[in-house]
Write a protein that holds these residues in place. Sequence first.
Motif, PDB file in Angstrom:
ATOM      1  N   PHE A  49       0.846  -1.193   0.000  1.00 58.92           N
ATOM      2  CA  PHE A  49       0.000   0.000   0.000  1.00 58.92           C
ATOM      3  C   PHE A  49       0.882   1.243   0.000  1.00 58.92           C
ATOM      4  N   PHE A  50       0.448   2.258  -0.759  1.00 58.80           N
ATOM      5  CA  PHE A  50       1.160   3.535  -0.838  1.00 58.80           C
ATOM      6  C   PHE A  50       0.147   4.672  -0.712  1.00 58.80           C
ATOM      7  N   SER A  51       0.569   5.778  -0.125  1.00 56.87           N
ATOM      8  CA  SER A  51      -0.263   6.969  -0.140  1.00 56.87           C
ATOM      9  C   SER A  51      -0.381   7.464  -1.576  1.00 56.87           C
ATOM     10  N   ALA A  52      -1.611   7.705  -2.030  1.00 56.36           N
ATOM     11  CA  ALA A  52      -1.802   8.186  -3.400  1.00 56.36           C
ATOM     12  C   ALA A  52      -1.303   9.618  -3.560  1.00 56.36           C
ATOM     13  N   ASP A  53      -1.205  10.359  -2.448  1.00 55.79           N
ATOM     14  CA  ASP A  53      -0.742  11.742  -2.511  1.00 55.79           C
ATOM     15  C   ASP A  53       0.782  11.847  -2.515  1.00 55.79           C
ATOM     16  N   ASP A  54       1.444  10.865  -1.912  1.00 52.40           N
ATOM     17  CA  ASP A  54       2.904  10.874  -1.838  1.00 52.40           C
ATOM     18  C   ASP A  54       3.368   9.431  -1.677  1.00 52.40           C
ATOM     19  N   ARG A  58       4.416   4.757   2.674  1.00 55.28           N
ATOM     20  CA  ARG A  58       3.949   3.432   2.297  1.00 55.28           C
ATOM     21  C   ARG A  58       3.706   2.581   3.541  1.00 55.28           C
ATOM     22  N   TYR A  59       3.056   1.457   3.346  1.00 56.99           N
ATOM     23  CA  TYR A  59       2.811   0.538   4.447  1.00 56.99           C
ATOM     24  C   TYR A  59       4.115   0.133   5.121  1.00 56.99           C
ATOM     25  N   SER A  60       4.097   0.105   6.448  1.00 53.90           N
ATOM     26  CA  SER A  60       5.273  -0.270   7.229  1.00 53.90           C
ATOM     27  C   SER A  60       4.934  -1.448   8.131  1.00 53.90           C
ATOM     28  N   ALA A  61       5.557  -2.595   7.854  1.00 49.24           N
ATOM     29  CA  ALA A  61       5.343  -3.774   8.699  1.00 49.24           C
ATOM     30  C   ALA A  61       5.826  -3.511  10.120  1.00 49.24           C
ATOM     31  N   MET A  62       6.985  -2.856  10.256  1.00 49.15           N
ATOM     32  CA  MET A  62       7.554  -2.625  11.582  1.00 49.15           C
ATOM     33  C   MET A  62       6.649  -1.756  12.445  1.00 49.15           C
ATOM     34  N   SER A 123       7.803 -14.768  -9.870  1.00 51.86           N
ATOM     35  CA  SER A 123       7.744 -14.455  -8.442  1.00 51.86           C
ATOM     36  C   SER A 123       6.883 -13.226  -8.194  1.00 51.86           C
ATOM     37  N   CYS A 124       6.605 -12.985  -6.920  1.00 54.73           N
ATOM     38  CA  CYS A 124       5.829 -11.791  -6.549  1.00 54.73           C
ATOM     39  C   CYS A 124       6.574 -10.510  -6.909  1.00 54.73           C
ATOM     40  N   ARG A 125       7.863 -10.508  -6.687  1.00 57.63           N
ATOM     41  CA  ARG A 125       8.630  -9.311  -7.056  1.00 57.63           C
ATOM     42  C   ARG A 125       8.544  -9.060  -8.562  1.00 57.63           C
ATOM     43  N   ASP A 126       8.601 -10.128  -9.367  1.00 55.56           N
ATOM     44  CA  ASP A 126       8.413  -9.978 -10.811  1.00 55.56           C
ATOM     45  C   ASP A 126       7.055  -9.357 -11.117  1.00 55.56           C
ATOM     46  N   ASN A 127       6.018  -9.834 -10.420  1.00 58.20           N
ATOM     47  CA  ASN A 127       4.670  -9.295 -10.624  1.00 58.20           C
ATOM     48  C   ASN A 127       4.625  -7.799 -10.363  1.00 58.20           C
ATOM     49  N   TRP A 128       5.194  -7.387  -9.237  1.00 61.95           N
ATOM     50  CA  TRP A 128       5.173  -5.963  -8.892  1.00 61.95           C
ATOM     51  C   TRP A 128       5.946  -5.137  -9.905  1.00 61.95           C
ATOM     52  N   MET A 129       7.074  -5.644 -10.340  1.00 55.93           N
ATOM     53  CA  MET A 129       7.869  -4.918 -11.325  1.00 55.93           C
ATOM     54  C   MET A 129       7.116  -4.793 -12.656  1.00 55.93           C
ATOM     55  N   GLN A 130       6.400  -5.819 -13.040  1.00 62.71           N
ATOM     56  CA  GLN A 130       5.591  -5.746 -14.257  1.00 62.71           C
ATOM     57  C   GLN A 130       4.490  -4.709 -14.110  1.00 62.71           C
ATOM     58  N   ALA A 131       3.851  -4.685 -12.950  1.00 63.05           N
ATOM     59  CA  ALA A 131       2.750  -3.745 -12.728  1.00 63.05           C
ATOM     60  C   ALA A 131       3.230  -2.296 -12.809  1.00 63.05           C
ATOM     61  N   ILE A 132       4.351  -1.974 -12.143  1.00 64.52           N
ATOM     62  CA  ILE A 132       4.791  -0.580 -12.149  1.00 64.52           C
ATOM     63  C   ILE A 132       5.342  -0.182 -13.523  1.00 64.52           C
ATOM     64  N   ARG A 143      12.514   1.167  -6.388  1.00 69.31           N
ATOM     65  CA  ARG A 143      12.874   1.484  -5.004  1.00 69.31           C
ATOM     66  C   ARG A 143      11.656   1.490  -4.081  1.00 69.31           C
ATOM     67  N   ASP A 144      10.447   1.513  -4.644  1.00 67.55           N
ATOM     68  CA  ASP A 144       9.234   1.515  -3.834  1.00 67.55           C
ATOM     69  C   ASP A 144       8.798   0.125  -3.399  1.00 67.55           C
ATOM     70  N   ILE A 145       9.454  -0.909  -3.900  1.00 67.05           N
ATOM     71  CA  ILE A 145       9.085  -2.277  -3.537  1.00 67.05           C
ATOM     72  C   ILE A 145       9.744  -2.623  -2.208  1.00 67.05           C
ATOM     73  N   THR A 146       8.951  -2.583  -1.137  1.00 70.45           N
ATOM     74  CA  THR A 146       9.485  -2.822   0.214  1.00 70.45           C
ATOM     75  C   THR A 146       8.699  -3.946   0.881  1.00 70.45           C
ATOM     76  N   HIS A 147       8.676  -3.952   2.212  1.00 72.28           N
ATOM     77  CA  HIS A 147       8.000  -5.055   2.917  1.00 72.28           C
ATOM     78  C   HIS A 147       6.492  -4.963   2.730  1.00 72.28           C
ATOM     79  N   ASN A 148       5.868  -6.129   2.739  1.00 72.43           N
ATOM     80  CA  ASN A 148       4.479  -6.263   2.309  1.00 72.43           C
ATOM     81  C   ASN A 148       3.650  -7.050   3.318  1.00 72.43           C
TER      82      ASN A 148
END
Length: 212
Positions: A49-54, A58-62, A123-132, A143-148
């Motif tokens: 998840f990311f803020s649409a405004d900025d 983004r979502y932080s697991a920690m 992989s999931c990372r491949d999926n995200w990279m394709q989407a962006i 660089r926006d692909i972080t913990h999920n």
Amino acid sequence: MIIESTLRPENAISRTTVNAGDHYIGTVKRGQTLRILDLEGNQAADTLFFSADDTAERYSAMDTVREQGAVYLTAGTPLISSEGRTMLTITADTCGRHDTLGGACASESNTVRYDLEKRHMHSCRDNWMQAIANYPEFGLTKRDITHNINFFMNVPVTADGGLTFADGISAPGKYVEMVAEMDVIVLVSNCPQLNNPCNGYNPTPIELLVWE
């Protein structure tokens, strides 16, 4: 915690099926409710998840784990951003718990965990990279692909603090539902993993529903 929703699918403003091993990207507006539905059971939905405004926010697991004082996510859990703000709140959950520690599969982790021959598996990372790459209008980069969050995924914590991948605890028709506390970009990989039991070694579709 099991809490069922009162929302009816026929009243949703959008319904999107994400095929097995595929990806999704879209925006959920503040006040809207998003449901992730496990259509056939034992499927994992790796979600960012990311803020649409900025999008730097983004979502932080920690922060989420610290604020709720628990490892697993379920009904009542606020999903906290890297800026300490609540992005979404889980309002209904018929699965019971969701993982936010196990991370997402990638070519590198497939190689380390399983075998060199697994490196080129999707992989999931491949999926995200394709989407962006396919939807640059969302302004996301590598660089926006972080913990999920791994919705529906079962990752037990062992007595010595390790993590294991186990059979899913979801079932056909189980879902998790959350209300957006801000405008959010939702990036989902409907996990294609075939090497561990998170998908029952058989990836299946999910459905995303949104209500006003």
